[in-house]
Enzyme design. Structure first.
Site, PDB file in Angstrom:
ATOM      1  N   TYR A 116      10.673  -0.450   1.989  1.00  0.00           N
ATOM      2  CA  TYR A 116       9.475   0.370   1.717  1.00  0.00           C
ATOM      3  C   TYR A 116       9.848   1.833   1.559  1.00  0.00           C
ATOM      4  N   SER A 117      10.536   2.391   2.566  1.00  0.00           N
ATOM      5  CA  SER A 117      10.796   3.838   2.499  1.00  0.00           C
ATOM      6  C   SER A 117      11.783   4.170   1.376  1.00  0.00           C
ATOM      7  N   PHE A 140      -0.422  -0.832  12.930  1.00  0.00           N
ATOM      8  CA  PHE A 140      -0.344  -0.809  14.393  1.00  0.00           C
ATOM      9  C   PHE A 140      -1.695  -0.571  15.088  1.00  0.00           C
ATOM     10  N   ILE A 141      -2.334   0.562  14.800  1.00  0.00           N
ATOM     11  CA  ILE A 141      -3.545   0.908  15.562  1.00  0.00           C
ATOM     12  C   ILE A 141      -4.686  -0.081  15.303  1.00  0.00           C
ATOM     13  N   LYS A 166       9.708   4.372  -1.739  1.00  0.00           N
ATOM     14  CA  LYS A 166       8.935   5.622  -1.795  1.00  0.00           C
ATOM     15  C   LYS A 166       9.866   6.796  -2.106  1.00  0.00           C
ATOM     16  N   ASP A 216      -7.315   0.584  -9.123  1.00  0.00           N
ATOM     17  CA  ASP A 216      -6.744  -0.184  -8.005  1.00  0.00           C
ATOM     18  C   ASP A 216      -6.601  -1.645  -8.410  1.00  0.00           C
ATOM     19  N   LYS A 250       0.048  -6.416  20.692  1.00  0.00           N
ATOM     20  CA  LYS A 250       1.466  -6.727  20.450  1.00  0.00           C
ATOM     21  C   LYS A 250       2.279  -5.446  20.290  1.00  0.00           C
ATOM     22  N   THR A 279       5.519   9.723   1.896  1.00  0.00           N
ATOM     23  CA  THR A 279       5.572   9.512   3.338  1.00  0.00           C
ATOM     24  C   THR A 279       6.752  10.254   3.969  1.00  0.00           C
ATOM     25  N   ASP A 280       6.629  10.531   5.265  1.00  0.00           N
ATOM     26  CA  ASP A 280       7.764  11.154   5.983  1.00  0.00           C
ATOM     27  C   ASP A 280       8.918  10.173   6.174  1.00  0.00           C
ATOM     28  N   GLU A 281       8.662   8.890   5.924  1.00  0.00           N
ATOM     29  CA  GLU A 281       9.726   7.894   6.140  1.00  0.00           C
ATOM     30  C   GLU A 281      10.896   8.062   5.179  1.00  0.00           C
ATOM     31  N   ASP A 338      -3.687  -2.577 -12.818  1.00  0.00           N
ATOM     32  CA  ASP A 338      -2.358  -2.354 -12.248  1.00  0.00           C
ATOM     33  C   ASP A 338      -1.770  -1.048 -12.785  1.00  0.00           C
ATOM     34  N   ASP A 363      11.300  -7.051  18.004  1.00  0.00           N
ATOM     35  CA  ASP A 363      11.302  -5.751  17.347  1.00  0.00           C
ATOM     36  C   ASP A 363      11.464  -5.928  15.834  1.00  0.00           C
ATOM     37  N   TYR A 388       6.049  -3.892  19.597  1.00  0.00           N
ATOM     38  CA  TYR A 388       7.409  -4.203  19.125  1.00  0.00           C
ATOM     39  C   TYR A 388       8.434  -3.570  20.069  1.00  0.00           C
TER      40      TYR A 388
HETATM   41  P1  NAD Z   1      -2.866   0.735   1.584  1.00  0.00           P
HETATM   42  O1  NAD Z   1      -1.876  -0.360   1.606  1.00  0.00           O
HETATM   43  O2  NAD Z   1      -3.997   0.712   2.543  1.00  0.00           O
HETATM   44  O3  NAD Z   1      -3.497   0.852   0.117  1.00  0.00           O
HETATM   45  C1  NAD Z   1      -2.723   0.793  -1.043  1.00  0.00           C
HETATM   46  C2  NAD Z   1      -3.664   0.566  -2.219  1.00  0.00           C
HETATM   47  O4  NAD Z   1      -2.881   0.549  -3.420  1.00  0.00           O
HETATM   48  C3  NAD Z   1      -4.422  -0.763  -2.159  1.00  0.00           C
HETATM   49  O5  NAD Z   1      -5.781  -0.548  -2.431  1.00  0.00           O
HETATM   50  C4  NAD Z   1      -3.762  -1.610  -3.251  1.00  0.00           C
HETATM   51  O6  NAD Z   1      -4.647  -2.552  -3.841  1.00  0.00           O
HETATM   52  C5  NAD Z   1      -3.326  -0.536  -4.228  1.00  0.00           C
HETATM   53  N1  NAD Z   1      -2.208  -0.987  -5.075  1.00  0.00           N
HETATM   54  C6  NAD Z   1      -1.028  -1.549  -4.664  1.00  0.00           C
HETATM   55  N2  NAD Z   1      -0.275  -1.846  -5.739  1.00  0.00           N
HETATM   56  C7  NAD Z   1      -0.974  -1.450  -6.842  1.00  0.00           C
HETATM   57  C8  NAD Z   1      -0.711  -1.482  -8.226  1.00  0.00           C
HETATM   58  N3  NAD Z   1       0.419  -2.007  -8.704  1.00  0.00           N
HETATM   59  N4  NAD Z   1      -1.641  -0.987  -9.067  1.00  0.00           N
HETATM   60  C9  NAD Z   1      -2.805  -0.461  -8.592  1.00  0.00           C
HETATM   61  N5  NAD Z   1      -3.115  -0.417  -7.288  1.00  0.00           N
HETATM   62  C10 NAD Z   1      -2.206  -0.898  -6.412  1.00  0.00           C
HETATM   63  O7  NAD Z   1      -2.012   2.073   1.710  1.00  0.00           O
HETATM   64  P2  NAD Z   1      -2.330   3.456   2.436  1.00  0.00           P
HETATM   65  O8  NAD Z   1      -1.908   3.351   3.846  1.00  0.00           O
HETATM   66  O9  NAD Z   1      -3.700   3.874   2.081  1.00  0.00           O
HETATM   67  O10 NAD Z   1      -1.251   4.384   1.695  1.00  0.00           O
HETATM   68  C11 NAD Z   1      -1.609   5.065   0.494  1.00  0.00           C
HETATM   69  C12 NAD Z   1      -0.452   5.956   0.086  1.00  0.00           C
HETATM   70  O11 NAD Z   1      -0.147   6.873   1.126  1.00  0.00           O
HETATM   71  C13 NAD Z   1       0.843   5.189  -0.197  1.00  0.00           C
HETATM   72  O12 NAD Z   1       1.482   5.781  -1.301  1.00  0.00           O
HETATM   73  C14 NAD Z   1       1.665   5.398   1.084  1.00  0.00           C
HETATM   74  O13 NAD Z   1       3.052   5.334   0.807  1.00  0.00           O
HETATM   75  C15 NAD Z   1       1.227   6.783   1.480  1.00  0.00           C
HETATM   76  N6  NAD Z   1       1.335   7.095   2.921  1.00  0.00           N
HETATM   77  C16 NAD Z   1       0.748   6.280   3.843  1.00  0.00           C
HETATM   78  C17 NAD Z   1       0.798   6.621   5.190  1.00  0.00           C
HETATM   79  C18 NAD Z   1       0.142   5.778   6.260  1.00  0.00           C
HETATM   80  O14 NAD Z   1       0.268   6.092   7.438  1.00  0.00           O
HETATM   81  N7  NAD Z   1      -0.582   4.719   5.918  1.00  0.00           N
HETATM   82  C19 NAD Z   1       1.469   7.786   5.583  1.00  0.00           C
HETATM   83  C20 NAD Z   1       2.062   8.591   4.600  1.00  0.00           C
HETATM   84  C21 NAD Z   1       1.961   8.235   3.269  1.00  0.00           C
HETATM   85  O1  TDX Z   2       1.873  -4.946  15.961  1.00  0.00           O
HETATM   86  C1  TDX Z   2       2.575  -3.937  15.887  1.00  0.00           C
HETATM   87  N1  TDX Z   2       3.217  -3.483  16.993  1.00  0.00           N
HETATM   88  C2  TDX Z   2       4.009  -2.375  17.007  1.00  0.00           C
HETATM   89  O2  TDX Z   2       4.570  -2.001  18.057  1.00  0.00           O
HETATM   90  C3  TDX Z   2       2.754  -3.206  14.649  1.00  0.00           C
HETATM   91  C4  TDX Z   2       2.075  -3.672  13.387  1.00  0.00           C
HETATM   92  C5  TDX Z   2       3.544  -2.081  14.657  1.00  0.00           C
HETATM   93  N2  TDX Z   2       4.169  -1.679  15.799  1.00  0.00           N
HETATM   94  C6  TDX Z   2       4.960  -0.442  15.788  1.00  0.00           C
HETATM   95  C7  TDX Z   2       5.937  -0.263  14.640  1.00  0.00           C
HETATM   96  C8  TDX Z   2       5.937   1.239  14.426  1.00  0.00           C
HETATM   97  O3  TDX Z   2       6.849   1.872  15.309  1.00  0.00           O
HETATM   98  O4  TDX Z   2       4.009   0.630  15.624  1.00  0.00           O
HETATM   99  C9  TDX Z   2       4.535   1.683  14.792  1.00  0.00           C
HETATM  100  C10 TDX Z   2       3.618   1.864  13.592  1.00  0.00           C
HETATM  101  O5  TDX Z   2       3.766   0.717  12.772  1.00  0.00           O
HETATM  102  P1  TDX Z   2       3.014   0.574  11.359  1.00  0.00           P
HETATM  103  O6  TDX Z   2       1.546   0.745  11.552  1.00  0.00           O
HETATM  104  O7  TDX Z   2       3.502  -0.661  10.707  1.00  0.00           O
HETATM  105  O8  TDX Z   2       3.485   1.905  10.600  1.00  0.00           O
HETATM  106  P2  TDX Z   2       4.938   2.479  10.171  1.00  0.00           P
HETATM  107  O9  TDX Z   2       5.919   1.391   9.979  1.00  0.00           O
HETATM  108  O10 TDX Z   2       5.268   3.602  11.104  1.00  0.00           O
HETATM  109  O11 TDX Z   2       4.558   3.054   8.714  1.00  0.00           O
HETATM  110  C11 TDX Z   2       3.275   3.715   8.484  1.00  0.00           C
HETATM  111  O12 TDX Z   2       3.426   5.097   8.439  1.00  0.00           O
HETATM  112  C12 TDX Z   2       4.110   5.653   7.334  1.00  0.00           C
HETATM  113  C13 TDX Z   2       2.642   3.205   7.203  1.00  0.00           C
HETATM  114  O13 TDX Z   2       2.507   1.799   7.250  1.00  0.00           O
HETATM  115  C14 TDX Z   2       3.452   3.638   6.007  1.00  0.00           C
HETATM  116  O14 TDX Z   2       2.816   3.226   4.817  1.00  0.00           O
HETATM  117  C15 TDX Z   2       3.575   5.131   6.022  1.00  0.00           C
HETATM  118  O15 TDX Z   2       4.383   5.569   4.975  1.00  0.00           O
END
Ligand code: NAD
Ligand code: TDX
Length: 340
Positions: free
Chosen positions: A148-149, A188-189, A152, A33, A203, A121-123, A58, A270, A205
């Site tokens: 982002y999406s 968000f959560i 991915k 990491d 907050k 991700t589903d995105e 990295d 938004d 959006y």
């Molecule tokens: P996060 O942002 O909490 O963690 C990402 C981690 O990757 C961090 O620890 C960061 O330091 C590390 N990282 C970033 N760039 C790096 C690099 N160049 N080299 C080494 N480490 C690096 O993310 P998360 O929410 O835990 O997501 C993890 C994976 O799951 C991602 O691939 C994301 O696309 C995928 N994903 C996330 C969600 C979600 O809801 N959060 C949903 C579906 C898929």
């Molecule tokens: O303050 C907020 N208020 C709000 O209404 C934030 C931060 C978000 N939102 C909304 C935007 C989205 O509709 O809530 C929803 C969730 O937002 P995020 O937590 O930013 O997630 P999202 O953009 O849906 O993406 C997440 O799920 C898929 C993860 O960040 C991604 O890494 C993953 O791939």
């Protein structure tokens, strides 16, 4: 699968996965990491140091990746830049980590014949209308909306090409929105929970009608473990727990669970290009690999998550001010210019 290299293991889902594997297998894990702002060392505290080793580095570092990969039986690749809002302001870091980083991982698993599981991700499938009866399946075409999406989606396509052209052994999974402990306060959560704990307003959006399909990070981890054990190389598995809710409903649930009035939120600008709805059909994973989620009640999962943030202030407090400052500076550069 004795020795597993977990990239991004100090982030939210990676750390949950490391805890899950230590509790439910005899694997030895190396976390690779970069420790970006999204990582937190405390998320890996208390784990058996004979089974978990943390390497700060990295995934774009060719030498380091090629040194580590051959020491393992499998790579589970979580590392990525993950926040949509940030990708609108700094897309370069997303292209670097998510596309070029995945390329380095792919070249290393190819050179050393090591099994890969790629986390996505589903995105990548874009978004659905609110009243669309369809959900995403393994055959839904890719149509990403944000930097982002799109990054991915690019990484997924690289993995598929390396399977087809070079015969690497790899599986992929595309999961819906995760929640649970160790999630960064930008998302968000946790943002809403910690706003309430810090005495700030929550907050929302836009109109709050956007739908996300929530899954607990522990269920995501058990699904990835199942795919590692029984998944077929070259296949993609969709991970979801039938948790569709709109953002307003989730916010009201959090406010009510924390003893607040359901009107105590602020509607803010938004997100540009904001995806409307995600929904996963995880039938393949359930029928072919027999996976089932444990967290089927979102309210119960949120209650536990709120308790975790209440009891672990030291884990999130230092990131909170920085995150809110970043949101303030980001909206200054947005065309809308309304506080987010
Ligand atoms: P996060 O942002 O909490 O963690 C990402 C981690 O990757 C961090 O620890 C960061 O330091 C590390 N990282 C970033 N760039 C790096 C690099 N160049 N080299 C080494 N480490 C690096 O993310 P998360 O929410 O835990 O997501 C993890 C994976 O799951 C991602 O691939 C994301 O696309 C995928 N994903 C996330 C969600 C979600 O809801 N959060 C949903 C579906 C898929
Ligand atoms: O303050 C907020 N208020 C709000 O209404 C934030 C931060 C978000 N939102 C909304 C935007 C989205 O509709 O809530 C929803 C969730 O937002 P995020 O937590 O930013 O997630 P999202 O953009 O849906 O993406 C997440 O799920 C898929 C993860 O960040 C991604 O890494 C993953 O791939």
């Amino acid at each position: 699968m004795k020795r597993i290299l977990v990239t991004g293991g100090a982030g939210f889902i990676g750390a949950n996965f490391v805890h899950h594997m230590i509790a439910h297998s005899d694997s030895e894990i190396t976390v690779l990491d970069k420790m970006t702002y999204a990582a937190n060392r405390q998320s890996l505290e208390g784990l058996d140091s004979k089974r978990v080793n943390v390497v700060v580095g990295d995934i774009c570092d060719y030498v380091l990746v090629n040194e580590l990969v051959p020491q393992h039986d499998a790579v589970v690749h979580f590392a990525a830049e993950t926040h949509n809002d940030n990708s609108l302001h700094d897309p370069r870091s997303f292209v670097n980590a998510n596309i070029l980083g995945t390329f380095e991982i792919l070249e290393a698993v190819r050179n050393h014949s090591v099994r890969l599981h790629h986390i996505s991700t589903d995105e990548v499938y874009g978004d659905l209308e609110l009243d669309d009866p369809q959900r995403f399946t393994e055959s839904t075409p890719y149509k990403p909306s944000s930097p982002y999406s799109a990054s991915k989606a690019s990484s997924d396509l690289l993995v598929k090409a390396w399977v087809r052209s070079f015969g690497i052994e790899a599986t992929l999974s595309n999961c819906s929105n995760n929640y649970g402990p160790y999630q960064h306060v930008e998302k968000f959560i946790p943002r809403q929970i910690t706003n309430i704990l810090a005495g700030q307003r929550t907050k929302l959006y836009g109109n709050g009608k956007n739908v996300r399909d929530w899954i607990h990070a522990s269920d995501h981890s058990s699904a990835v473990k199942r795919i590692l054990e029984s998944g077929e190389s070259g296949r993609t598995y969709l991970i979801g727990a039938d948790g569709e809710r709109n953002n307003l409903d989730v916010l009201c649930m959090i406010l009510s669970l924390m003893g607040k009035d359901e009107n105590e939120f602020e509607r803010v600008a938004d997100r540009p290009g904001h995806d409307l709805r995600y929904a996963i059909d995880s039938t393949v994973l359930r029928t072919e690999l027999g996976w089932r989620p444990q967290y089927t009640n979102l309210e119960h999962g949120l209650e536990q998550t709120i308790a975790w943030y209440r009891e672990n202030r030291s884990w999130w407090e230092s990131a909170k001010a920085q995150t809110e400052e970043r949101y303030r500076s980001q909206h200054v550069t947005d065309a809308v210019g309304v506080a987010r």
